[in-house]
Write an enzyme that holds these catalytic residues in place. Structure first.
Site, PDB file in Angstrom:
ATOM      1  N   GLU A  90       1.192  -1.205   0.118  1.00 52.55           N
ATOM      2  CA  GLU A  90      -0.014  -0.225   0.204  1.00 52.55           C
ATOM      3  C   GLU A  90       0.884   1.178  -0.199  1.00 52.55           C
ATOM      4  O   GLU A  90       0.674   2.152  -0.331  1.00 52.55           O
ATOM      5  CB  GLU A  90      -1.017   0.617   1.645  1.00 52.55           C
ATOM      6  CG  GLU A  90      -1.768   0.680   1.142  1.00 52.55           C
ATOM      7  CD  GLU A  90      -2.294   0.629   2.118  1.00 52.55           C
ATOM      8  OE1 GLU A  90      -2.811   2.342   3.128  1.00 52.55           O
ATOM      9  OE2 GLU A  90      -3.216   0.001   2.856  1.00 52.55           O
ATOM     10  N   ASP A  91       1.729   1.015   1.048  1.00 54.79           N
ATOM     11  CA  ASP A  91       3.178   2.465   1.170  1.00 54.79           C
ATOM     12  C   ASP A  91       4.331   2.383   0.101  1.00 54.79           C
ATOM     13  O   ASP A  91       4.503   3.252   0.220  1.00 54.79           O
ATOM     14  CB  ASP A  91       2.652   2.219   2.007  1.00 54.79           C
ATOM     15  CG  ASP A  91       1.553   2.609   3.021  1.00 54.79           C
ATOM     16  OD1 ASP A  91       0.497   3.143   2.518  1.00 54.79           O
ATOM     17  OD2 ASP A  91       1.714   2.804   4.578  1.00 54.79           O
TER      18      ASP A  91
END
Length: 745
Positions: A90-91
């Site tokens: 996600e990051d």
């Protein structure tokens, strides 16, 4: 403020990882250790130089989530690997394909379930990013329960570190937690995590009450501990005398639970009689559990008088989330009620770690043991996910209704037990048995008494369905069924039925408007739907086709004269907008973009409207939050309002920071409720205090007296919370008045 010390942080990161390894309950294989070390190295590398809002290294977060997963929930190596990597995709630039290549398909699938959908601001009232993310997560959960267990650990650590977030984010996350994640933890049997999530949410949605109860718990600790020692002493002596292998602990109830009891019973902190519980845990073989638990119950009730209405035997009939224990409430020698919980060591592990305690670990796999409750729960989730309804917000509402509510146990005529959510009706029960029975049901006999379809069932009811081949579903059925199965079956039937008449009804509506020299456009359809009370276009055409809506009804609607003329309003609005639709939502977005820091209530804000919601009646001085609503403006609620909490858990991206303008000389409708012992002249004293001494305008008042006890409610106009609190304080000092509180508290 956090001080950066990179040398200390490096040591601390390694210390936290070692703490995770030491928390495993069994020896890890060489392959597991190799994969764990690889995941740890990848997480540290991927999150290098990234810091949380508090200033701490970001890697602290996945490390703490991994520790909760292994220590508090009891999951294995694969789950810890996924916890360490849950934010990597996600990051960072790593992809799911990278994860699959390094750790295999199972790890990739779990991380996919934990990865959020991109944030989108959508003006469609039925869209909710939070609901979409929750639905996405449940798709993976239905195949692997570890997804939600890791997500709960992730949410728990986020809540523990929420202080660093801005207030609007705190409210959004706390609202999601109390509405979705705490009930989910409860449903999975993770009672310790559930209680902590509730308390942490309460800390941000109602900080003043949270702190007040927290302080009182600390103040009363010495007396409480002394009381527990005295209460437990005779029980301990008897159990030791009879050679039981046991442990006894005393545990204070959660702050949120205490506040719930105060609200439900209308009592003060000091009057909550079951502030804490005594827990007796027996170390005994599984085949002797029931016998020994019942023996201990006999000993406790020999020593102290039991309250028969407070006995809960979840050993004979366990809860559907796997919880087993016996709860009894007894009277102590000091005249105080005390709750005593009796369970085995195995039952205690299930109570602390929920369904995770039912699962066996073998290599990389995870195979469920015999636990029909979990299998049935996951099966119901899969059934909901397989329905064609793509509205995630509707899905979330149904999910909460079906899986978070209390349950009732219903008997068939043959004595079989069926479990339904609390609030379920005869119609829900019919669809639970079989869809065809649901389509044709006309009523039922409940405990041999005839009842209608919307009759709400209670635990212990025996139900016999009555049906007819001439019966068919009605749209009204959707207004009282609560189970997702019944709702979806009815929707499917109506959809198919409406489809048969769609084109016919559309052609008829078009012809009716052509006679008026009008065309059937989106605005005309919306006006027809609103006027005739139908939500869907297909239902409108269906009713027109079956002449439930006649030609005369349609024409009369558009032929009305004067200011209420729909046609004139449509024409003028289209002309003024040059054919363009300009919604209030657009205006709000533009205003928030120009001045995003806050909505100043009481100020004349150009192009921006707000209204104070009736549900909680916020007044100046209350902590408030604004929530953008399509075409209405900004809806202002108190931050502890249940409706606001629900809205924030669904539409976190529509939260607007709000505060009151100082020195705004405006009165707001609020009220106080009071209770006490009746006496001559009491009503006069109260009114004198309110209207004469405080010079407050009263809108309405109501007093009732029953057997010497009076209850009253006064609705009045107040300037701010300070004004209201001062009034409450003074009314409490009136002779015979025992309790006074704000009406909407």
């Amino acid at each position: 403020m956090y001080q950066i010390d990179e040398a200390f942080e490096k040591t601390e990161i390694e210390r936290r990882y070692q703490k995770i390894l030491h928390a495993f309950k069994r020896e890890l294989t060489d392959k597991e250790m190799q994969d764990l070390n690889k995941a740890y190295t990848l997480a540290v590398t991927a999150h290098a130089h990234v810091r949380r809002r508090s200033g701490e290294p970001y890697i602290y977060h996945p490390l703490e989530v991994a520790y909760i997963v292994v220590n508090d929930i009891g999951l294995g190596a694969t789950s810890v690997i996924c916890s360490l990597l849950h934010d990597v995709v996600e990051d960072t630039d790593y992809t799911l394909i990278d994860i699959e290549n390094m750790f295999g398909v199972p790890v990739m699938h779990i991380i996919d379930g934990l990865t959020k959908i991109d944030e989108i601001f959508d003006q469609n009232d039925s869209f909710s990013t939070q609901a979409e993310n929750f639905k996405k997560m449940l798709f993976t959960l239905s195949e692997d329960v570890r997804v939600i267990l890791i997500k709960l650990a992730d949410r728990l650590h986020n809540m523990r570190t929420l202080d660093a977030m801005p207030s609007d984010k705190q409210l959004k996350i706390a609202s999601e937690t109390i509405n979705i994640y705490a009930p989910l933890a409860h449903r999975l049997g993770l009672f310790t995590i559930k209680s902590e999530l509730e308390d942490l949410s309460f800390k941000y949605t109602d900080p003043e009450i949270y702190q007040n109860i927290s302080d009182k718990i600390k103040e009363s600790a010495p007396q409480r501990e002394a009381f527990i020692v005295d209460f437990v002493k005779p029980i301990r002596e008897r159990l030791e005398k009879e050679d039981f292998n046991f442990s006894i602990t005393g545990r204070i109830k959660s702050i949120c639970s205490i506040w719930g009891k105060m609200q439900k019973k209308g009592v003060t902190f000091e009057e909550v009689y079951d502030l804490f519980a005594i827990r007796i845990v027996l170390d005994t073989p599984m085949e002797h559990e029931k016998t020994e638990c019942y023996k201990v119950y006999g000993i406790v009730t020999d020593l102290y008088r039991a309250n028969p209405s407070r006995l809960r035997d979840w050993i004979a009939i366990p809860k559907t989330n796997g919880y087993e224990a016996m709860h009894t409430t007894v009277m102590s020698n000091t005249g105080r009620w005390v709750e005593v919980q009796i369970r085995s060591k195995r039952m205690d592990e299930i109570a602390e770690k929920g369904y995770a305690a039912h699962w066996k670990y073998k290599n990389e796999g995870l195979a469920p043991s015999k636990n029909p409750g979990l299998d049935e729960w996951l099966s119901k989730i899969r059934e909901m996910l397989e329905t064609p309804d793509t509205n995630a917000l509707s899905f979330l509402t149904d999910f909460r209704m079906n899986f978070f509510s209390d349950e009732v146990y219903i008997y068939t005529p043959k004595g079989e037990v069926r479990t339904l959510p609390k609030g379920a009706t005869v119609l829900d029960f019919a669809f639970h048995i079989h869809s065809e029975i649901g389509f044709t049901v006309i009523g039922a006999k409940v405990n041999h008494r005839l009842v209608p379809l919307n009759y709400e069932l209670k635990s212990g009811d025996q139900v016999e369905i009555i049906y007819s081949k001439n019966q068919k579903p009605s749209p009204e059925w959707l207004s009282f069924v609560v189970t997702s199965r019944a709702k979806q079956r009815i929707k499917d039937w109506l959809k198919e039925e409406y489809a048969q008449f769609y084109e016919q009804g559309k052609a008829m509506a078009t012809a009716y408007l052509q006679d008026l020299q009008m065309y059937l456009g989106p605005d005309e359809i919306r006006i027809l739907q609103e006027h005739f009370g139908v939500k869907k276009r297909s239902e409108l055409y269906y009713k027109i086709a079956l002449h439930q809506i006649e030609e005369e009804d349609v024409k009369n609607l558009f032929q009305k004269s004067g200011k209420g003329n729909w046609f004139t309003q449509l024409f003028l609005r289209r002309k003024a907008n040059g054919g363009q639709q300009t919604t209030l939502q657009d205006a709000i977005q533009e205003q928030i973009k120009n001045k995003p820091e806050s909505l100043l209530l009481g100020q004349d804000v150009k192009h921006l409207t707000y209204f104070v919601s009736e549900c909680c009646k916020a007044i100046p001085g209350d902590d408030v939050v604004g929530i953008m609503t399509p075409n209405k403006g900004i809806e202002v609620h108190r931050t502890n309002c249940p409706k606001a909490t629900e809205l924030m858990s669904q539409y976190g991206n529509r939260i607007v920071k709000a505060k009151w303008k100082k020195d705004e000389n405006v009165s707001f409708l609020s009220g106080i409720s009071l209770r006490g012992f009746d006496r001559k002249g009491l009503a006069k004293d109260v009114l004198d205090e309110v209207s004469s001494k405080h010079d407050i305008n009263i809108r309405s008042m109501n007093f009732t007296v029953s057997e010497g006890v009076f209850k009253g409610e006064i609705m009045l106009y107040i300037q701010n919370t300070e004004h209201l609190h001062d009034l409450i304080k003074r009314v409490k000092q009136i002779e015979s008045v025992e309790k006074v509180k704000r009406v909407d508290d």
